[in-house]
Write a protein that holds these residues in place. Structure first.
Motif, PDB file in Angstrom:
ATOM      1  N   LYS A 145      -2.912 -13.384  -5.695  1.00 29.52           N
ATOM      2  CA  LYS A 145      -4.087 -12.908  -4.957  1.00 29.52           C
ATOM      3  C   LYS A 145      -5.184 -13.960  -4.994  1.00 29.52           C
ATOM      4  O   LYS A 145      -5.396 -14.606  -6.014  1.00 29.52           O
TER       5      LYS A 145
ATOM      6  N   LEU B  96      -9.398  -0.579   8.588  1.00 32.62           N
ATOM      7  CA  LEU B  96      -8.646  -1.808   8.254  1.00 32.62           C
ATOM      8  C   LEU B  96      -8.046  -2.398   9.524  1.00 32.62           C
ATOM      9  O   LEU B  96      -7.372  -1.712  10.289  1.00 32.62           O
TER      10      LEU B  96
ATOM     11  N   TRP C   2     -11.855 -15.568   0.745  1.00 34.37           N
ATOM     12  CA  TRP C   2     -11.104 -14.338   1.015  1.00 34.37           C
ATOM     13  C   TRP C   2     -12.012 -13.143   1.319  1.00 34.37           C
ATOM     14  O   TRP C   2     -12.982 -12.897   0.612  1.00 34.37           O
ATOM     15  N   GLY C   3     -11.651 -12.399   2.362  1.00 29.02           N
ATOM     16  CA  GLY C   3     -12.185 -11.049   2.577  1.00 29.02           C
ATOM     17  C   GLY C   3     -13.291 -10.912   3.610  1.00 29.02           C
ATOM     18  O   GLY C   3     -14.121 -11.802   3.800  1.00 29.02           O
ATOM     19  N   GLY C   4     -13.282  -9.790   4.296  1.00 29.19           N
ATOM     20  CA  GLY C   4     -14.380  -9.403   5.172  1.00 29.19           C
ATOM     21  C   GLY C   4     -14.265  -9.800   6.625  1.00 29.19           C
ATOM     22  O   GLY C   4     -14.813  -9.137   7.505  1.00 29.19           O
ATOM     23  N   GLU C   5     -13.517 -10.890   6.907  1.00 31.80           N
ATOM     24  CA  GLU C   5     -13.464 -11.385   8.292  1.00 31.80           C
ATOM     25  C   GLU C   5     -12.793 -10.374   9.225  1.00 31.80           C
ATOM     26  O   GLU C   5     -13.162 -10.260  10.397  1.00 31.80           O
ATOM     27  N   ASP C   6     -11.837  -9.622   8.681  1.00 32.79           N
ATOM     28  CA  ASP C   6     -11.160  -8.609   9.499  1.00 32.79           C
ATOM     29  C   ASP C   6     -12.062  -7.393   9.725  1.00 32.79           C
ATOM     30  O   ASP C   6     -12.063  -6.797  10.806  1.00 32.79           O
ATOM     31  N   ASP C   7     -12.871  -7.060   8.719  1.00 28.97           N
ATOM     32  CA  ASP C   7     -13.832  -5.966   8.880  1.00 28.97           C
ATOM     33  C   ASP C   7     -14.886  -6.340   9.928  1.00 28.97           C
ATOM     34  O   ASP C   7     -15.292  -5.510  10.748  1.00 28.97           O
TER      35      ASP C   7
ATOM     36  N   TYR D  74      -7.717   2.251   4.518  1.00 33.00           N
ATOM     37  CA  TYR D  74      -8.933   2.814   5.121  1.00 33.00           C
ATOM     38  C   TYR D  74      -8.856   2.682   6.628  1.00 33.00           C
ATOM     39  O   TYR D  74      -8.205   1.763   7.143  1.00 33.00           O
TER      40      TYR D  74
ATOM     41  N   LEU E  28     -21.199  -9.753   6.262  1.00 34.13           N
ATOM     42  CA  LEU E  28     -20.918  -8.500   6.969  1.00 34.13           C
ATOM     43  C   LEU E  28     -22.212  -7.775   7.348  1.00 34.13           C
ATOM     44  O   LEU E  28     -22.290  -7.149   8.402  1.00 34.13           O
TER      45      LEU E  28
ATOM     46  N   ARG F 140     -19.064 -12.585   1.275  1.00 36.28           N
ATOM     47  CA  ARG F 140     -18.513 -11.748   2.338  1.00 36.28           C
ATOM     48  C   ARG F 140     -19.382 -10.543   2.697  1.00 36.28           C
ATOM     49  O   ARG F 140     -19.484 -10.191   3.873  1.00 36.28           O
ATOM     50  N   PHE F 141     -20.024  -9.934   1.697  1.00 31.95           N
ATOM     51  CA  PHE F 141     -20.834  -8.740   2.004  1.00 31.95           C
ATOM     52  C   PHE F 141     -22.097  -9.123   2.778  1.00 31.95           C
ATOM     53  O   PHE F 141     -22.491  -8.434   3.718  1.00 31.95           O
TER      54      PHE F 141
ATOM     55  N   PHE G 194       0.841  -1.209   0.000  1.00 32.57           N
ATOM     56  CA  PHE G 194       0.000   0.000   0.000  1.00 32.57           C
ATOM     57  C   PHE G 194       0.875   1.258   0.000  1.00 32.57           C
ATOM     58  O   PHE G 194       0.457   2.320   0.447  1.00 32.57           O
TER      59      PHE G 194
HETATM   60  C1  NGS Z   1     -11.117  -5.178   2.036  1.00 36.15           C
HETATM   61  C2  NGS Z   1     -11.526  -6.536   2.545  1.00 36.15           C
HETATM   62  C3  NGS Z   1     -10.683  -6.893   3.742  1.00 36.15           C
HETATM   63  C4  NGS Z   1      -9.204  -6.829   3.354  1.00 36.15           C
HETATM   64  C5  NGS Z   1      -8.880  -5.448   2.811  1.00 36.15           C
HETATM   65  C6  NGS Z   1      -7.426  -5.296   2.357  1.00 36.15           C
HETATM   66  O1  NGS Z   1     -11.863  -4.880   0.899  1.00 36.15           O
HETATM   67  O2  NGS Z   1     -11.008  -8.180   4.205  1.00 36.15           O
HETATM   68  O3  NGS Z   1      -9.735  -5.182   1.695  1.00 36.15           O
HETATM   69  O4  NGS Z   1      -7.135  -6.297   1.449  1.00 36.15           O
HETATM   70  N1  NGS Z   1     -12.947  -6.498   2.914  1.00 36.15           N
HETATM   71  C7  NGS Z   1     -13.891  -7.078   2.155  1.00 36.15           C
HETATM   72  O5  NGS Z   1     -13.663  -7.747   1.184  1.00 36.15           O
HETATM   73  C8  NGS Z   1     -15.322  -6.884   2.603  1.00 36.15           C
HETATM   74  S1  NGS Z   1      -5.738  -6.332   0.711  1.00 36.15           S
HETATM   75  O6  NGS Z   1      -5.684  -5.184  -0.170  1.00 36.15           O
HETATM   76  O7  NGS Z   1      -4.685  -6.281   1.749  1.00 36.15           O
HETATM   77  O8  NGS Z   1      -5.661  -7.584  -0.029  1.00 36.15           O
HETATM   78  O9  NGS Z   1      -8.358  -7.104   4.448  1.00 36.15           O
END
Ligand code: NGS
Length: 279
Positions: free
Chosen positions: A233, A173, A198-203, A170, A244, A240-241, A164
């Motif tokens: 990736k 995050l 993949w995705g969303g569990e951390d949110d 964001y 959430l 995931r949505f 990043f």
């Molecule tokens: C968001 C994901 C998170 C993820 C973050 C960063 O969109 O789980 O991106 O991802 N949330 C959803 O999908 C709802 S990254 O760019 O590091 O791969 O941690």
């Protein structure tokens, strides 16, 4: 001062370990992919690591007691790089630590969050850990001052990642690498178990913290720097949505309170405790 924010696991006493970094040891840390790879048995012997990836300083009383939980499947090269890098890093911080690798059995989609819950449950069976670090094995901490121990509030440790361009994408995050005391983790009922793929569990986890009024801490971007090892990736999960959207309904019923899994195998390997779980 970041050290004022730390939540100690053991009270300070005569001959408590310093939590400042020993420059001689930290200067041995190299750029991750160039870090020399040593045979696990040789490395464990050289660094005094006990079977199952346990270590604590012997010349002072450690201040922090930490379980490091790593969800895993099918990334052997990254695991090797991570282990070679992380042990000297943790030792330079004088932590009392143990590393757990929680591998998910085939065939279902990867469930990172549930593997964290399994790691918490299995670690708690073997020791009364005070602090938990939950993190991905592709993330290599670059600054030796990024203490692998808990803060008074849950901490997002990897807020400054090279992929990043060392910016936080964001403010909510809470993925990558995080640190929570056992108390903080139990207060939010751990992670949700429903996030396969993949995705969303951390949110979802972030919203759990907010629902309990737990503010998140971050160290400055210079300290919270991570290097992400390169990998393909994963395709995002389609559920995931929807998961959430229903987060709030599940806070109290979905988490460590209803965790079900089977341990298929486990070993004390030279550099980590390995647990193969069917989740
Ligand atoms: C968001 C994901 C998170 C993820 C973050 C960063 O969109 O789980 O991106 O991802 N949330 C959803 O999908 C709802 S990254 O760019 O590091 O791969 O941690």
């Amino acid at each position: 001062d970041i050290y004022d924010e730390m939540e100690r696991s053991y009270p300070a006493r005569d001959n408590s370990c310093m939590i400042t970094i020993n420059p001689r040891r930290s200067s041995q840390l190299l750029y991750p992919e160039e870090h020399p790879r040593e045979h696990p048995v040789a490395m464990a012997r050289r660094l005094g690591i006990l079977p199952g990836g346990q270590w604590k300083p012997l010349n002072c009383h450690p201040l922090f007691n930490v379980a490091i939980i790593l969800p895993y499947r099918n990334r052997q090269t990254q695991l090797t790089i991570f282990m070679n890098y992380i042990h000297p890093f943790l030792q330079a911080q004088n932590l009392d630590y143990r590393i757990f690798v929680i591998e998910q059995s085939p065939v279902r989609e990867f469930n990172r969050a549930k593997l964290f819950n399994v790691g918490y449950a299995e670690a708690t069976k073997v020791n009364d850990f005070h602090c938990f670090i939950f993190q991905d094995i592709d993330l290599i901490p670059q600054n030796p001052d990024n203490i692998y121990a808990c803060t008074k509030m849950p901490r997002h440790m990897s807020s400054s990642v090279n992929t990043f361009r060392y910016n936080l994408p964001y403010s909510g995050l809470f993925g990558g690498a995080i640190a929570l005391t056992r108390k903080q983790f139990e207060r939010v009922n751990g992670f949700s178990n429903v996030f396969y793929g993949w995705g969303g569990e951390d949110d979802d986890f972030y919203s759990r913290l907010q629902s309990k009024g737990l503010q998140v801490t971050r160290f400055g971007p210079d300290i919270a720097q991570y290097y992400m090892l390169i990998h393909n990736k994963e395709p995002p999960s389609s559920a995931r949505f929807e998961n959430l959207e229903n987060s709030a309904k599940r806070y109290d019923t979905d988490g460590i309170s209803n965790l079900e899994y089977r341990v298929l195998n486990h070993q004390l390997r030279p550099l980590y405790s390995w647990i193969l779980a069917d989740v």
